[in-house]
Design an enzyme around this catalytic site. Structure first.
Site, PDB file in Angstrom:
ATOM      1  N   SER A 101      15.966  -6.412   2.037  1.00 45.57           N
ATOM      2  CA  SER A 101      14.758  -6.070   3.155  1.00 45.57           C
ATOM      3  C   SER A 101      15.266  -7.165   4.400  1.00 45.57           C
ATOM      4  O   SER A 101      14.977  -8.167   4.003  1.00 45.57           O
ATOM      5  CB  SER A 101      13.586  -6.416   2.426  1.00 45.57           C
ATOM      6  OG  SER A 101      12.641  -6.854   3.352  1.00 45.57           O
ATOM      7  N   HIS A 139      17.012  -2.026   3.697  1.00 52.41           N
ATOM      8  CA  HIS A 139      15.467  -1.486   3.716  1.00 52.41           C
ATOM      9  C   HIS A 139      14.668  -2.066   4.854  1.00 52.41           C
ATOM     10  O   HIS A 139      14.892  -3.492   5.210  1.00 52.41           O
ATOM     11  CB  HIS A 139      14.919  -2.126   2.458  1.00 52.41           C
ATOM     12  CG  HIS A 139      13.326  -1.929   2.055  1.00 52.41           C
ATOM     13  ND1 HIS A 139      12.875  -0.739   1.637  1.00 52.41           N
ATOM     14  CD2 HIS A 139      12.361  -2.655   2.344  1.00 52.41           C
ATOM     15  CE1 HIS A 139      11.648  -0.953   1.500  1.00 52.41           C
ATOM     16  NE2 HIS A 139      11.226  -1.990   2.000  1.00 52.41           N
ATOM     17  N   ASP A 199      11.368  -2.705   6.921  1.00 48.89           N
ATOM     18  CA  ASP A 199       9.800  -2.757   6.759  1.00 48.89           C
ATOM     19  C   ASP A 199       9.235  -2.486   8.182  1.00 48.89           C
ATOM     20  O   ASP A 199       9.221  -3.505   9.215  1.00 48.89           O
ATOM     21  CB  ASP A 199       9.335  -4.013   6.170  1.00 48.89           C
ATOM     22  CG  ASP A 199       9.849  -4.136   4.744  1.00 48.89           C
ATOM     23  OD1 ASP A 199       9.598  -3.086   4.096  1.00 48.89           O
ATOM     24  OD2 ASP A 199      10.371  -5.081   4.404  1.00 48.89           O
ATOM     25  N   MET A 217       5.740  -2.226  10.213  1.00 50.32           N
ATOM     26  CA  MET A 217       4.164  -2.561   9.891  1.00 50.32           C
ATOM     27  C   MET A 217       3.522  -2.460  11.154  1.00 50.32           C
ATOM     28  O   MET A 217       4.202  -2.920  12.161  1.00 50.32           O
ATOM     29  CB  MET A 217       4.098  -3.981   9.223  1.00 50.32           C
ATOM     30  CG  MET A 217       4.955  -4.058   8.001  1.00 50.32           C
ATOM     31  SD  MET A 217       4.568  -5.807   7.544  1.00 50.32           S
ATOM     32  CE  MET A 217       5.823  -5.932   5.854  1.00 50.32           C
ATOM     33  N   HIS A 233      10.817   1.797   5.610  1.00 52.35           N
ATOM     34  CA  HIS A 233       9.416   1.405   4.753  1.00 52.35           C
ATOM     35  C   HIS A 233       8.364   1.753   5.777  1.00 52.35           C
ATOM     36  O   HIS A 233       8.134   0.647   6.351  1.00 52.35           O
ATOM     37  CB  HIS A 233       9.519   0.338   3.718  1.00 52.35           C
ATOM     38  CG  HIS A 233       8.381   0.003   3.087  1.00 52.35           C
ATOM     39  ND1 HIS A 233       8.047  -0.956   2.223  1.00 52.35           N
ATOM     40  CD2 HIS A 233       7.253   0.990   2.774  1.00 52.35           C
ATOM     41  CE1 HIS A 233       6.771  -1.025   1.765  1.00 52.35           C
ATOM     42  NE2 HIS A 233       6.344   0.274   2.003  1.00 52.35           N
ATOM     43  N   MET A 287       4.931   1.024   6.749  1.00 50.19           N
ATOM     44  CA  MET A 287       3.449   0.617   6.408  1.00 50.19           C
ATOM     45  C   MET A 287       2.724   0.899   7.816  1.00 50.19           C
ATOM     46  O   MET A 287       2.371  -0.168   8.543  1.00 50.19           O
ATOM     47  CB  MET A 287       3.499  -0.657   6.092  1.00 50.19           C
ATOM     48  CG  MET A 287       4.453  -0.820   4.761  1.00 50.19           C
ATOM     49  SD  MET A 287       4.817  -2.794   4.282  1.00 50.19           S
ATOM     50  CE  MET A 287       6.596  -2.467   4.977  1.00 50.19           C
ATOM     51  N   MET A 333       5.146  -0.110  -5.108  1.00 54.92           N
ATOM     52  CA  MET A 333       5.263  -1.375  -4.667  1.00 54.92           C
ATOM     53  C   MET A 333       4.813  -2.688  -5.665  1.00 54.92           C
ATOM     54  O   MET A 333       4.109  -2.225  -6.449  1.00 54.92           O
ATOM     55  CB  MET A 333       4.106  -1.535  -3.634  1.00 54.92           C
ATOM     56  CG  MET A 333       4.550  -0.772  -2.347  1.00 54.92           C
ATOM     57  SD  MET A 333       5.848  -1.563  -1.336  1.00 54.92           S
ATOM     58  CE  MET A 333       5.559  -3.325  -1.201  1.00 54.92           C
ATOM     59  N   ASP A 379       9.651  -2.909  -4.989  1.00 52.29           N
ATOM     60  CA  ASP A 379       9.930  -3.633  -3.536  1.00 52.29           C
ATOM     61  C   ASP A 379       8.634  -4.624  -3.544  1.00 52.29           C
ATOM     62  O   ASP A 379       7.532  -4.373  -3.898  1.00 52.29           O
ATOM     63  CB  ASP A 379       9.649  -2.598  -2.494  1.00 52.29           C
ATOM     64  CG  ASP A 379       9.598  -3.385  -1.075  1.00 52.29           C
ATOM     65  OD1 ASP A 379      10.248  -4.346  -0.952  1.00 52.29           O
ATOM     66  OD2 ASP A 379       9.051  -2.721  -0.087  1.00 52.29           O
TER      67      ASP A 379
HETATM   68  O1  LIG Z   1       7.750  -4.045   2.284  1.00 49.71           O
HETATM   69  C1  LIG Z   1       7.742  -5.339   1.867  1.00 49.71           C
HETATM   70  C2  LIG Z   1       6.509  -6.372   2.002  1.00 49.71           C
HETATM   71  O2  LIG Z   1       5.399  -5.371   2.424  1.00 49.71           O
HETATM   72  C3  LIG Z   1       8.999  -5.747   1.296  1.00 49.71           C
HETATM   73  O3  LIG Z   1       9.928  -4.944   1.767  1.00 49.71           O
HETATM   74  C4  LIG Z   1       9.247  -7.060   1.551  1.00 49.71           C
HETATM   75  O4  LIG Z   1       9.676  -7.607   2.653  1.00 49.71           O
HETATM   76  C5  LIG Z   1      10.130  -7.744   0.361  1.00 49.71           C
HETATM   77  O5  LIG Z   1      10.609  -8.962   0.407  1.00 49.71           O
HETATM   78  P1  LIG Z   1      10.463  -9.906  -0.828  1.00 49.71           P
HETATM   79  O6  LIG Z   1       9.149  -9.667  -1.438  1.00 49.71           O
HETATM   80  O7  LIG Z   1      11.462  -9.429  -1.597  1.00 49.71           O
HETATM   81  O8  LIG Z   1      10.481 -11.409  -0.395  1.00 49.71           O
HETATM   82 FE   LIG Z   2       9.306  -2.808   2.013  1.00 45.55          FE
END
Ligand SMILES: O=C(CO)[C@@H](O)[C@H](O)COP(=O)(O)O
Ligand SMILES: [Fe+2]
Length: 241
Positions: free
Chosen positions: A23, A48, A50, A52, A83, A85, A154, A188
């Site tokens: 990520s 991956h 993210d 948001m 991903h 969000m 999740m 994740d």
């Molecule tokens: O989607 C998410 C958080 O919302 C993840 O993708 C985190 O960014 C993963 O990071 P770690 O928990 O592995 O540090």
């Molecule tokens: Fe994620």
């Protein structure tokens, strides 16, 4: 005949494989292109990303213009697992496809019409991922499982990297694996060397890891360890069948 049946069973169970996707939220965001290239060089299977929007989750990251720049920077090969969000996932399907995204993973909590969204994502040429937050039951995802490429369970409350892994999400993964033996199942949040065995035993095969991989002095070894644990669990499951 027995051998043929055995080979068939093996090839069916090998429909999915162990894949590790760092990520990139956990990386130095000022050097994102370079960090993506570095992760691929360390053996990542995919990236991956993210997204948001500050509404669906209490944090803001980046949108499709950043993805477009990243795609230009890293070239056509790395697989971008988006991903999403975001509160209105319908809004970003075409822009993300045009920017070079490969898979569009939306949250079931964010839409009233998952079926239509799945169709739109496919028509845009991307693979489809469907995510559930910790408070959402796996039964809500199940009706769509035969129409998607990947289910994302999740293992933290979405919004931030570096949170603690929620082991109590593992029954969702086990149930999905038992019901959908060839589905890609992603976990994740808080996944790393200390928690990967739980994920692998439950049946996850796509592993997102942010801080544990990117924060490590030796990301190559961490990625390799995560993949080995998952690959061994897949092999064990295929032998147990
Ligand atoms: O989607 C998410 C958080 O919302 C993840 O993708 C985190 O960014 C993963 O990071 P770690 O928990 O592995 O540090
Ligand atoms: Fe994620």
């Amino acid at each position: 005949m027995v051998l043929a049946a055995r080979l068939h069973a093996d090839s069916t169970s090998m429909a999915y494989s162990a894949k590790i996707g760092p990520s990139i939220l956990s990386s130095d965001l000022a050097c994102l292109g370079r960090e993506c290239v570095r992760m691929m060089g360390c053996g990542a299977d995919y990236l991956h990303l993210d997204v948001m929007d500050g509404h669906f989750v209490p944090n803001l990251t980046f949108g499709h213009p950043m993805v477009e720049s990243l795609r230009k920077s890293v070239g056509p090969d790395p697989f971008f697992d988006m991903h999403m969000m975001v509160s209105r996932p319908e809004q970003w399907v075409k822009p993300m496809a045009a920017a070079g995204a490969n898979q569009y993973t939306f949250h079931i909590e964010s839409t009233t019409n998952p079926g239509n969204l799945i169709k739109e994502i496919r028509e845009s040429g991307m693979k489809v991922g469907l995510a559930i937050k910790p408070g959402t039951t796996v039964e809500e995802l199940a009706p769509w499982a035969n129409q998607i490429d990947m289910a994302l369970v999740m293992t933290v409350e979405p919004g931030f990297g570096g949170q603690k892994f929620m082991e109590d999400m593992m029954p969702k993964v086990s149930w999905l694996r038992s019901q959908f033996p060839s589905l890609d199942i992603e976990v994740d949040g808080g996944v790393g060397p200390d928690t990967i065995h739980k994920c692998a035993e439950a049946g996850a095969n796509m592993i997102v890891s942010g801080s544990a991989v990117i924060g490590s002095d030796d990301p190559r070894s961490v990625i390799s360890l995560l993949r080995t644990v998952v690959a061994e669990a897949i092999q064990k499951r295929s032998l147990d069948r």
